[in-house]
Enzyme design. Sequence first.
Site, PDB file in Angstrom:
ATOM      1  N   ASN A 182       5.795   5.168   1.444  1.00  0.00           N
ATOM      2  CA  ASN A 182       4.794   5.287   0.708  1.00  0.00           C
ATOM      3  C   ASN A 182       3.502   6.091   2.186  1.00  0.00           C
ATOM      4  OD1 ASN A 182       1.485   4.574   0.457  1.00  0.00           O
ATOM      5  ND2 ASN A 182       1.719   2.482   0.830  1.00  0.00           N
ATOM      6  N   TRP A 183       2.995   7.333   0.936  1.00  0.00           N
ATOM      7  CA  TRP A 183       2.513   8.712   1.617  1.00  0.00           C
ATOM      8  C   TRP A 183       1.466   8.222   2.407  1.00  0.00           C
ATOM      9  CZ3 TRP A 183       4.065  13.591  -0.960  1.00  0.00           C
ATOM     10  CH2 TRP A 183       5.373  14.304  -0.484  1.00  0.00           C
ATOM     11  N   LYS A 184       0.819   7.004   1.219  1.00  0.00           N
ATOM     12  CA  LYS A 184      -0.510   6.748   1.219  1.00  0.00           C
ATOM     13  C   LYS A 184      -1.756   8.203   0.998  1.00  0.00           C
ATOM     14  CE  LYS A 184       0.291   3.272   4.512  1.00  0.00           C
ATOM     15  NZ  LYS A 184       0.332   1.979   5.865  1.00  0.00           N
ATOM     16  N   GLY A 230       5.684   3.472   6.287  1.00  0.00           N
ATOM     17  CA  GLY A 230       4.545   4.452   5.620  1.00  0.00           C
ATOM     18  C   GLY A 230       4.781   5.682   6.621  1.00  0.00           C
ATOM     19  N   HIS A 261      -1.187  -3.737  -2.240  1.00  0.00           N
ATOM     20  CA  HIS A 261      -0.717  -2.940  -0.833  1.00  0.00           C
ATOM     21  C   HIS A 261      -1.804  -3.395  -0.206  1.00  0.00           C
ATOM     22  CE1 HIS A 261      -0.450  -0.766   2.670  1.00  0.00           C
ATOM     23  NE2 HIS A 261       0.833  -0.436   2.479  1.00  0.00           N
ATOM     24  N   GLY A 301       0.962   0.180  10.138  1.00  0.00           N
ATOM     25  CA  GLY A 301       0.137   1.063  11.380  1.00  0.00           C
ATOM     26  C   GLY A 301       0.151   1.008  12.999  1.00  0.00           C
ATOM     27  N   SER A 322       5.408  -0.081  10.282  1.00  0.00           N
ATOM     28  CA  SER A 322       6.327   0.524  11.154  1.00  0.00           C
ATOM     29  C   SER A 322       7.891   0.213  11.223  1.00  0.00           C
ATOM     30  CB  SER A 322       5.909  -0.572  12.882  1.00  0.00           C
ATOM     31  OG  SER A 322       3.991   0.140  13.630  1.00  0.00           O
ATOM     32  N   GLU A 330       5.006  -7.357   3.615  1.00  0.00           N
ATOM     33  CA  GLU A 330       4.949  -6.402   4.621  1.00  0.00           C
ATOM     34  C   GLU A 330       3.098  -7.140   5.587  1.00  0.00           C
ATOM     35  OE1 GLU A 330       4.543  -1.925   3.485  1.00  0.00           O
ATOM     36  OE2 GLU A 330       2.525  -2.948   3.254  1.00  0.00           O
ATOM     37  N   GLU A 342      -3.768  -2.498   1.565  1.00  0.00           N
ATOM     38  CA  GLU A 342      -5.015  -2.062   2.342  1.00  0.00           C
ATOM     39  C   GLU A 342      -5.387  -1.990   0.782  1.00  0.00           C
ATOM     40  OE1 GLU A 342      -2.934   1.689   3.286  1.00  0.00           O
ATOM     41  OE2 GLU A 342      -1.881   0.385   5.263  1.00  0.00           O
TER      42      GLU A 342
HETATM   43  P1  13P Z   1       3.140   2.087   8.373  1.00  0.00           P
HETATM   44  O1  13P Z   1       5.044   2.492   8.754  1.00  0.00           O
HETATM   45  O2  13P Z   1       2.813   3.291   9.034  1.00  0.00           O
HETATM   46  O3  13P Z   1       3.361   1.083   9.388  1.00  0.00           O
HETATM   47  O4  13P Z   1       3.218   1.456   6.581  1.00  0.00           O
HETATM   48  C1  13P Z   1       3.958   0.418   6.091  1.00  0.00           C
HETATM   49  C2  13P Z   1       3.153   0.075   5.389  1.00  0.00           C
HETATM   50  O5  13P Z   1       2.458   0.072   4.278  1.00  0.00           O
HETATM   51  C3  13P Z   1       3.865   1.094   3.823  1.00  0.00           C
HETATM   52  O6  13P Z   1       3.171   0.523   3.503  1.00  0.00           O
END
Ligand code: 13P
Length: 255
Positions: A9-11, A234, A96, A174, A213, A168, A98
């Site tokens: 997931n590149w966000k 992420g 997600h 993050g 993470s 998650e 977020e």
């Molecule tokens: P991180 O791997 O940066 O913690 O993000 C996880 C995530 O939200 C994947 O969708």
Amino acid sequence: MRTRLIAGNWKMHKTATEAVEFVYEFRKVVPISPTIDILLAPPFVSLYAVQQAMTTDDRFALAAQNLHWEAEGAFTGEISGAMLQALGCSSVIVGHSERRQLFSESNEEVNKKVKAALKHKLLPIVCVGETLEEREAGHTQAIVKDQLIKGLSGLDVENISTITIAYEPVWAIGTGRAATVEQAEEVHAFLRSIVTSEWGSVAQDVRIVYGGSVSPQNAEALFHCTDIDGALVGKACLDPTSFASICRLAAQASY
Ligand code: 13P
């Protein structure tokens, strides 16, 4: 046996040009393995560029990070499942944390999005997870159960078999503080038990991946767990070498 899934997931990272560079670099290092599925989920504006950069023998497929539940209409700034399907996406991330936290997405909206994804032949990756406060208050199971039941409400067994659930924990995203293997496996087993009680033995076909993470350092231990069927990555997916390392660990791990 379930095929493991590793999704990146590149966000909100990388321009279209950078996305194409990633594909070229990733192709050089990604493992060849029939035992894993690999997804890249770039931002909407890079989907076309990534799709164009992909070849028919690429070992990865295309996913989107979100969708609107309507197929078309006056929804300024939104993207529909029909559009994602037309672009060659095979999957879409839904709900997600977020989106839930920063954009107030509700379980009911998640459910509408899941149904829209299925309608457009996109396999949904449905995210659930508790906040730190909820965990510390002992509410983890109640929260993820509520998100799961409401998010998947109205789906039949056939649809459920195509769903991926992503656990998650919000406190692990993050932060560099991944859930321990025991914490993750406990919630994954619980989620599978909920799917079993609601939809029966199809639960054994449903992939439940962990996100929060995940890194080349901690992925291997996670992948050895019975109910952890891969990862939603992420930060560590933004670098082709580290994402390929996680894919390789998934390909090598036995349940
Ligand atoms: P991180 O791997 O940066 O913690 O993000 C996880 C995530 O939200 C994947 O969708």
